[in-house]
Enzyme design. Structure first.
Site, PDB file in Angstrom:
ATOM      1  N   GLN A 115      -7.309  -1.342   5.512  1.00  0.00           N
ATOM      2  CA  GLN A 115      -7.864  -1.948   6.730  1.00  0.00           C
ATOM      3  C   GLN A 115      -9.306  -2.415   6.548  1.00  0.00           C
ATOM      4  OE1 GLN A 115      -6.063  -2.743   9.265  1.00  0.00           O
ATOM      5  NE2 GLN A 115      -4.236  -1.471   9.042  1.00  0.00           N
ATOM      6  N   SER A 141      -3.586  -4.161   0.597  1.00  0.00           N
ATOM      7  CA  SER A 141      -2.317  -4.792   0.959  1.00  0.00           C
ATOM      8  C   SER A 141      -2.603  -6.161   1.574  1.00  0.00           C
ATOM      9  CB  SER A 141      -1.601  -3.900   1.974  1.00  0.00           C
ATOM     10  OG  SER A 141      -0.366  -4.452   2.339  1.00  0.00           O
ATOM     11  N   HIS A 175      -0.772  -8.203   3.638  1.00  0.00           N
ATOM     12  CA  HIS A 175      -0.299  -8.690   4.936  1.00  0.00           C
ATOM     13  C   HIS A 175      -1.167  -8.278   6.121  1.00  0.00           C
ATOM     14  CE1 HIS A 175       1.930  -5.122   6.708  1.00  0.00           C
ATOM     15  NE2 HIS A 175       1.836  -4.705   5.462  1.00  0.00           N
ATOM     16  N   THR A 215       9.401  -7.686 -12.913  1.00  0.00           N
ATOM     17  CA  THR A 215       8.832  -9.036 -12.999  1.00  0.00           C
ATOM     18  C   THR A 215       7.750  -9.215 -11.943  1.00  0.00           C
ATOM     19  OG1 THR A 215      10.982  -9.804 -13.743  1.00  0.00           O
ATOM     20  CG2 THR A 215       9.443 -11.495 -12.971  1.00  0.00           C
ATOM     21  N   ALA A 252       0.805  -1.217   0.000  1.00  0.00           N
ATOM     22  CA  ALA A 252       0.000   0.000   0.000  1.00  0.00           C
ATOM     23  C   ALA A 252       0.843   1.274   0.000  1.00  0.00           C
ATOM     24  CB  ALA A 252      -0.936  -0.011   1.208  1.00  0.00           C
ATOM     25  N   THR A 253       2.000   1.233   0.622  1.00  0.00           N
ATOM     26  CA  THR A 253       2.826   2.445   0.654  1.00  0.00           C
ATOM     27  C   THR A 253       3.208   2.836  -0.773  1.00  0.00           C
ATOM     28  OG1 THR A 253       3.652   1.903   2.854  1.00  0.00           O
ATOM     29  CG2 THR A 253       4.975   3.434   1.551  1.00  0.00           C
ATOM     30  N   ASN A 268      -6.417   2.937  10.485  1.00  0.00           N
ATOM     31  CA  ASN A 268      -5.569   1.877  11.042  1.00  0.00           C
ATOM     32  C   ASN A 268      -5.366   2.010  12.542  1.00  0.00           C
ATOM     33  OD1 ASN A 268      -4.221   4.156   9.640  1.00  0.00           O
ATOM     34  ND2 ASN A 268      -2.421   3.418  10.728  1.00  0.00           N
ATOM     35  N   CYS A 273       3.649   2.250  11.955  1.00  0.00           N
ATOM     36  CA  CYS A 273       4.436   3.107  11.062  1.00  0.00           C
ATOM     37  C   CYS A 273       4.875   4.374  11.776  1.00  0.00           C
ATOM     38  CB  CYS A 273       3.617   3.480   9.842  1.00  0.00           C
ATOM     39  SG  CYS A 273       2.984   2.037   9.011  1.00  0.00           S
TER      40      CYS A 273
HETATM   41  N1  PMP Z   1      -2.426   2.339   4.699  1.00  0.00           N
HETATM   42  C1  PMP Z   1      -2.943   1.882   5.835  1.00  0.00           C
HETATM   43  C2  PMP Z   1      -4.299   2.347   6.277  1.00  0.00           C
HETATM   44  C3  PMP Z   1      -2.225   0.976   6.610  1.00  0.00           C
HETATM   45  O1  PMP Z   1      -2.720   0.524   7.767  1.00  0.00           O
HETATM   46  C4  PMP Z   1      -0.935   0.559   6.170  1.00  0.00           C
HETATM   47  C5  PMP Z   1      -0.094  -0.390   6.995  1.00  0.00           C
HETATM   48  N2  PMP Z   1       0.209   0.130   8.280  1.00  0.00           N
HETATM   49  C6  PMP Z   1      -0.448   1.067   4.960  1.00  0.00           C
HETATM   50  C7  PMP Z   1      -1.229   1.957   4.250  1.00  0.00           C
HETATM   51  C8  PMP Z   1       0.896   0.641   4.426  1.00  0.00           C
HETATM   52  O2  PMP Z   1       0.792  -0.661   3.932  1.00  0.00           O
HETATM   53  P1  PMP Z   1       2.048  -1.513   3.424  1.00  0.00           P
HETATM   54  O3  PMP Z   1       2.657  -2.108   4.644  1.00  0.00           O
HETATM   55  O4  PMP Z   1       1.445  -2.540   2.504  1.00  0.00           O
HETATM   56  O5  PMP Z   1       2.958  -0.587   2.696  1.00  0.00           O
END
Ligand code: PMP
Length: 384
Positions: free
Chosen positions: A173, A192, A194, A230, A69-70, A145, A317
């Site tokens: 989320q 995302s 994970h 890739t 997502a980042t 989050n 984060c």
């Molecule tokens: N957006 C939100 C709302 C998140 O909770 C997170 C993860 N903390 C991210 C973006 C970033 O996701 P990623 O770890 O896949 O870069």
């Protein structure tokens, strides 16, 4: 021991590991290779894209697989700034740092915050007043989050559409916990793997067909030219397997929401003076943020950890950054209160019995911290 930091990340679900093992053994070839095994991986990748697109209600070519997502959020902000060099961007005040910091990097002081109320929600009318002024892009996440609070993205997307303003929704989320229907109404959508039992390092970005010029990274012609590099098919296979096994979309939502309500009340009653953060109704079923009556959150979190409960002081984060959460600040919490906030976020496997165990630990830590304080002559122990 139950785990309460699922909004930071989750363990791999067994079905995900199986799907990934199979793909790593049987579908490791480069999807762009000219021989039949490569073509088979290409076909599997495209099937996964179709499945994900169907879940979102969008066209398969609109799905771009990314590293998470980042990366996806950064790409959307960078692209908006490139398209509108003199434009400005409207972002909700509670966005994830990967949106807020990218907005700041690409738009500088041309960033306007959409405020939230004390319950953590954006008011659609207030958002609409800002949308009416014509930003280059609106960013409104689906679920926060830190607090789990759900945003009125459907209403805001509707108004953006009516005014011809593109909207970006960070749905990290939300996806896998609540139904994805309607997200196709947002131009850019981000997810995302994970956070829902999938592997780290894989996510997606929905880019509308109307915007073929968005390039996440330059390179080969992969991902319809949106992202060179890739493709990581085994990771994509894991993402889809995770989403499939998420029970949250299988009709037991009501039970999960009731469990969240019961758990929240339990925590509130267990340590009198505990304050629940954010809306009680418009909130993810797995997330409870509390502000206990006393003691800094890092002390609570390390005590809970020693008791076997992994929880967090807010966003992983933001860990290591100075100062209390920008999310609680935007909701009107005093910095001193925000420094006490603790986030509990369960996985799909977390049941009410786990929340009960957590509440008991929360009580024990409260008693231990108070006992320590009285031994110390009534002043709070400062642990560094
Ligand atoms: N957006 C939100 C709302 C998140 O909770 C997170 C993860 N903390 C991210 C973006 C970033 O996701 P990623 O770890 O896949 O870069």
């Amino acid at each position: 021991m139950p785990y309460f930091d699922a909004n930071a990340t989750t363990p791999l679900q067994p079905a995900v590991r199986e799907a990934m093992d199979e793909a790593l053994d049987e579908a490791w070839q480069n999807p762009s290779s000219p021989f039949r095994a490569g073509a088979r991986v290409r076909a599997r990748l495209e099937l996964a894209r179709e499945e994900l697109a169907e879940r979102l209600g969008v066209d398969p070519p609109e799905i771009v697989f990314t590293s998470g997502a980042t990366e996806s959020n950064n790409a959307v902000l960078r692209h908006a700034a490139e398209r509108s060099p003199d434009g400005w961007v409207a972002v909700s005040a509670v966005e994830h740092p990967s949106v807020l910091e990218a907005a700041r990097a690409y738009f500088g002081d041309r960033v306007r915050r959409i405020p939230v109320a004390g319950d953590g929600r954006v008011d659609p009318d207030a958002a609409d007043a800002i949308v009416a002024e014509g930003p280059a892009l609106v960013c409104l996440m689906a679920a926060n989050n830190e607090t789990g609070v759900l945003q009125p993205w459907r209403e805001v997307a509707h108004r953006c559409r009516a005014r011809g303003v593109p909207i970006h929704c960070d749905a990290v989320q939300w996806l896998g916990k609540l139904p994805a229907s309607g997200l196709a109404g947002c131009d850019y959508v981000v997810g995302s793997a994970h956070k829902i039992g999938g592997p780290k390092g894989v996510g997606f970005l929905r880019v509308p067909v109307s915007d073929p010029g968005l390039v996440v990274q330059y390179g080969g012609a992969q991902e319809s030219g949106h992202r060179g590099g890739t493709e990581n098919y085994p990771a994509v296979a894991g993402f889809l397997a995770a989403w499939r096994t998420c029970a949250g979309e299988r009709g037991d939502l009501g039970d999960r929401e009731r469990m969240r309500g019961d758990a929240a009340r339990l925590l509130e009653e267990t340590v009198p003076g505990t304050r629940l953060v954010g809306s009680r109704e418009a909130v993810l079923w797995n997330t409870i943020m509390v502000v206990p009556p006393r003691f800094a959150n890092h002390r609570w979190v390390s005590r809970l950890d020693r008791a076997g409960f992994q929880a967090s002081t807010g966003s992983a984060c933001a860990t290591g950054k100075e100062g209390p959460s920008h999310v609680l600040g935007a909701m009107g919490f005093e910095p001193e209160e925000a420094r006490r906030s603790i986030r509990f976020s369960g996985t799909h496997a977390t049941g009410i019995e786990h929340w009960r165990e957590l509440a008991a630990a929360y009580r024990s830590v409260w008693e231990a911290l108070r006992a320590e304080e009285s031994q110390n002559g009534g002043s709070e122990v400062i642990e560094v």
